[in-house]
Design a protein around this motif. Sequence first.
Motif, PDB file in Angstrom:
ATOM      1  N   TYR A   1       2.206   1.599  -3.538  1.00 43.96           N
ATOM      2  CA  TYR A   1       1.038   2.271  -4.256  1.00 43.96           C
ATOM      3  C   TYR A   1       0.693   3.750  -4.289  1.00 43.96           C
ATOM      4  N   ALA A   2       0.742   4.209  -2.772  1.00 43.70           N
ATOM      5  CA  ALA A   2       0.745   5.482  -2.522  1.00 43.70           C
ATOM      6  C   ALA A   2       1.921   6.363  -3.109  1.00 43.70           C
ATOM      7  N   GLN A   3       2.889   5.816  -3.046  1.00 42.88           N
ATOM      8  CA  GLN A   3       4.192   6.596  -3.698  1.00 42.88           C
ATOM      9  C   GLN A   3       4.012   6.787  -5.028  1.00 42.88           C
TER      10      GLN A   3
ATOM     11  N   LEU B   1       0.785  -1.128   0.075  1.00 43.05           N
ATOM     12  CA  LEU B   1      -0.066  -0.084   0.008  1.00 43.05           C
ATOM     13  C   LEU B   1       1.140   1.183   0.111  1.00 43.05           C
ATOM     14  N   GLU B   2       2.040   1.223   0.579  1.00 42.57           N
ATOM     15  CA  GLU B   2       2.986   2.343   0.606  1.00 42.57           C
ATOM     16  C   GLU B   2       3.723   2.600  -0.533  1.00 42.57           C
TER      17      GLU B   2
ATOM     18  N   THR C   1       1.113   6.753  -7.001  1.00 46.50           N
ATOM     19  CA  THR C   1       0.139   7.529  -7.481  1.00 46.50           C
ATOM     20  C   THR C   1       0.022   8.834  -6.871  1.00 46.50           C
ATOM     21  N   LYS C   2       0.955   9.090  -6.112  1.00 48.78           N
ATOM     22  CA  LYS C   2       1.047  10.479  -5.403  1.00 48.78           C
ATOM     23  C   LYS C   2       1.082  11.587  -6.670  1.00 48.78           C
TER      24      LYS C   2
END
Length: 103
Positions: free
Chosen positions: A96-98, A93-94, A100-101
């Motif tokens: 993914y967050a990076q 998830l981290e 899609t930031k």
Amino acid sequence: MSLAAGAGWLLPTTRKPSLPSCRRSATNKPQLTRAKFAEAMLAELYEPVNDWLYPELTAAHQALGAAVGKTYGVGFSHLPGAEREVAIVNHLLELYAQATKQT
């Protein structure tokens, strides 16, 4: 490590050569193993106290976790079962967050 989005999941761009072999050997194994126990409910299959009833399924998920770790260049094998699963999901998830930031 840089990431590229693909087919609803993230590919590590620095380790692409290892991804196909990991996917072939581990990605589908949990589904194929679950099919052997079609009469069992998912809740029953994944209840931790039932691991001894479904050792093939437990092994398939451990292999998948190892493949994820190898693909993304991290290791969680030192953690106990449930803690390892949480660490893997949090790491993905981290990533993914990076990826899609919005910049």
